[in-house]
Design a protein around this motif. Structure first.
Motif, mmCIF file in Angstrom:
data_model
loop_
_atom_site.group_PDB
_atom_site.id
_atom_site.type_symbol
_atom_site.label_atom_id
_atom_site.label_comp_id
_atom_site.label_asym_id
_atom_site.label_seq_id
_atom_site.Cartn_x
_atom_site.Cartn_y
_atom_site.Cartn_z
ATOM 1 N N HIS A 190 0.813 -1.222 0.000
ATOM 2 C CA HIS A 190 0.000 0.000 0.000
ATOM 3 C C HIS A 190 0.848 1.274 0.000
ATOM 4 O O HIS A 190 0.304 2.375 0.158
ATOM 5 N N GLY A 191 2.164 1.118 -0.153
ATOM 6 C CA GLY A 191 3.038 2.293 -0.157
ATOM 7 C C GLY A 191 3.060 3.002 1.176
ATOM 8 O O GLY A 191 3.212 4.216 1.247
ATOM 9 N N PHE A 192 2.906 2.245 2.238
ATOM 10 C CA PHE A 192 2.786 2.805 3.581
ATOM 11 C C PHE A 192 4.059 2.550 4.358
ATOM 12 O O PHE A 192 4.599 1.442 4.340
ATOM 13 N N GLN A 193 4.569 3.564 5.039
ATOM 14 C CA GLN A 193 5.754 3.413 5.866
ATOM 15 C C GLN A 193 5.315 3.303 7.326
ATOM 16 O O GLN A 193 4.802 4.264 7.899
ATOM 17 N N VAL A 194 5.505 2.150 7.922
ATOM 18 C CA VAL A 194 5.123 1.918 9.313
ATOM 19 C C VAL A 194 6.172 2.536 10.232
ATOM 20 O O VAL A 194 7.364 2.304 10.059
ATOM 21 N N THR A 195 5.717 3.324 11.181
ATOM 22 C CA THR A 195 6.635 3.903 12.162
ATOM 23 C C THR A 195 6.510 3.197 13.510
ATOM 24 O O THR A 195 7.442 3.200 14.299
ATOM 25 N N ARG A 196 5.365 2.621 13.781
ATOM 26 C CA ARG A 196 5.151 1.816 14.979
ATOM 27 C C ARG A 196 3.854 1.060 14.805
ATOM 28 O O ARG A 196 3.027 1.414 13.963
ATOM 29 N N HIS A 197 3.682 0.025 15.579
ATOM 30 C CA HIS A 197 2.424 -0.722 15.532
ATOM 31 C C HIS A 197 2.255 -1.524 16.810
ATOM 32 O O HIS A 197 3.194 -1.706 17.583
ATOM 33 N N LYS A 198 1.029 -1.979 17.017
ATOM 34 C CA LYS A 198 0.757 -2.905 18.107
ATOM 35 C C LYS A 198 -0.305 -3.879 17.625
ATOM 36 O O LYS A 198 -1.193 -3.527 16.848
ATOM 37 N N LEU A 199 -0.167 -5.111 18.056
ATOM 38 C CA LEU A 199 -1.133 -6.138 17.707
ATOM 39 C C LEU A 199 -1.672 -6.708 19.001
ATOM 40 O O LEU A 199 -0.908 -7.166 19.858
ATOM 41 N N GLU A 200 -2.981 -6.630 19.157
ATOM 42 C CA GLU A 200 -3.657 -7.169 20.327
ATOM 43 C C GLU A 200 -4.771 -8.074 19.833
ATOM 44 O O GLU A 200 -5.633 -7.641 19.074
ATOM 45 N N LEU A 201 -4.730 -9.318 20.263
ATOM 46 C CA LEU A 201 -5.772 -10.274 19.911
ATOM 47 C C LEU A 201 -6.577 -10.575 21.170
ATOM 48 O O LEU A 201 -6.013 -10.932 22.205
ATOM 49 N N TYR A 202 -7.897 -10.413 21.086
ATOM 50 C CA TYR A 202 -8.783 -10.616 22.227
ATOM 51 C C TYR A 202 -9.567 -11.903 22.051
ATOM 52 O O TYR A 202 -10.018 -12.226 20.952
ATOM 53 N N GLY A 203 -9.729 -12.645 23.124
ATOM 54 C CA GLY A 203 -10.478 -13.895 23.093
ATOM 55 C C GLY A 203 -10.404 -14.556 24.447
ATOM 56 O O GLY A 203 -10.267 -13.873 25.476
ATOM 57 N N LEU A 204 -10.479 -15.886 24.452
ATOM 58 C CA LEU A 204 -10.462 -16.642 25.700
ATOM 59 C C LEU A 204 -9.188 -17.473 25.780
ATOM 60 O O LEU A 204 -8.850 -18.199 24.842
ATOM 61 N N CYS A 205 -8.494 -17.380 26.926
ATOM 62 C CA CYS A 205 -7.307 -18.190 27.134
ATOM 63 C C CYS A 205 -7.717 -19.654 27.313
ATOM 64 O O CYS A 205 -8.904 -19.965 27.478
ATOM 65 N N LYS A 206 -6.737 -20.519 27.299
ATOM 66 C CA LYS A 206 -6.990 -21.951 27.420
ATOM 67 C C LYS A 206 -7.759 -22.283 28.702
ATOM 68 O O LYS A 206 -8.705 -23.070 28.677
ATOM 69 N N ASP A 207 -7.381 -21.683 29.829
ATOM 70 C CA ASP A 207 -8.048 -21.958 31.099
ATOM 71 C C ASP A 207 -9.528 -21.551 31.061
ATOM 72 O O ASP A 207 -10.393 -22.298 31.518
ATOM 73 N N CYS A 208 -9.804 -20.377 30.521
ATOM 74 C CA CYS A 208 -11.194 -19.891 30.471
ATOM 75 C C CYS A 208 -12.031 -20.690 29.474
ATOM 76 O O CYS A 208 -13.227 -20.879 29.688
ATOM 77 N N GLN A 209 -11.431 -21.170 28.391
ATOM 78 C CA GLN A 209 -12.151 -22.023 27.456
ATOM 79 C C GLN A 209 -12.581 -23.310 28.152
ATOM 80 O O GLN A 209 -13.680 -23.810 27.900
ATOM 81 N N GLY A 210 -11.728 -23.827 29.015
ATOM 82 C CA GLY A 210 -12.029 -25.071 29.737
ATOM 83 C C GLY A 210 -13.140 -24.929 30.741
ATOM 84 O O GLY A 210 -13.772 -25.896 31.126
ATOM 85 N N ARG A 211 -13.399 -23.701 31.179
ATOM 86 C CA ARG A 211 -14.462 -23.450 32.179
ATOM 87 C C ARG A 211 -15.846 -23.348 31.535
ATOM 88 O O ARG A 211 -16.837 -23.305 32.221
ATOM 89 N N ARG A 212 -15.891 -23.274 30.223
ATOM 90 C CA ARG A 212 -17.184 -23.105 29.538
ATOM 91 C C ARG A 212 -17.820 -24.415 29.206
ATOM 92 O O ARG A 212 -17.284 -25.419 29.018
#
Length: 166
Positions: free
Chosen positions: A144-166
């Protein structure tokens, strides 16, 4: 500017601190940053800095305050907030804003770039590094002709322990 590999003298380190530790690096850089801005060094600030850099993870001010008050009950929240602003402004700490509504802080020195998995149930934060993701982000930016100067990646969901509680 001093070399990043320069080790502070043993006399400036606390017992058990390694020469390259984040606490040692902060102890070396922070006094200079504070004095350049006309601020004063304080025992309370030193205690907060030591406590923050000896902790792991992503601390909220309330969590840090509890750890600090276990060592000195006379230190208040305002002092912790001001100290964390100083650490953030000086580049020694990074403020993170996850979905739990609290600003959380992590050491910014002695760390590699990393991303986060955040559990929306228990609020556990898992750090990870993945070179392929970094390469794909770079490829998309170039496409895209874009120059990245900084970034952050955050993925939201359920961890393994919390998945097991459902």
């Amino acid at each position: 500017m001093p070399s990043a590999n320069r080790q502070p003298p043993a006399s400036s380190r606390r017992k058990g601190e390694s020469p390259g530790s984040p606490t040692t690096a902060a102890r070396e850089r922070l006094p200079r940053w504070i004095s350049e801005r006309g601020l004063k060094a304080t025992r309370q600030r030193d205690l907060i800095v030591d406590t923050f850099f000896s902790s792991s993870g992503h601390l909220s001010v309330d969590e840090l305050l509890a750890k600090v008050q276990a060592r000195d009950e006379n230190i208040g929240a305002a002092t912790v907030y001001r100290t964390m602003k100083i650490l953030t402004d000086s580049g020694l700490a990074s403020a993170r804003h996850f979905d739990d509504g609290q600003t959380r802080y992590e050491a910014a020195i002695g760390r590699h770039h990393h991303d986060h998995l955040i559990c929306t149930s228990c609020h556990r934060i898992i750090e990870f590094e993945n070179e392929r993701i970094e390469e794909l982000q770079d490829m998309v930016a170039r496409h895209h002709g874009f120059q990245v100067t900084r970034h952050k990646l955050e993925l939201y969901g359920l961890c393994k322990d919390c998945q097991g509680r459902r």
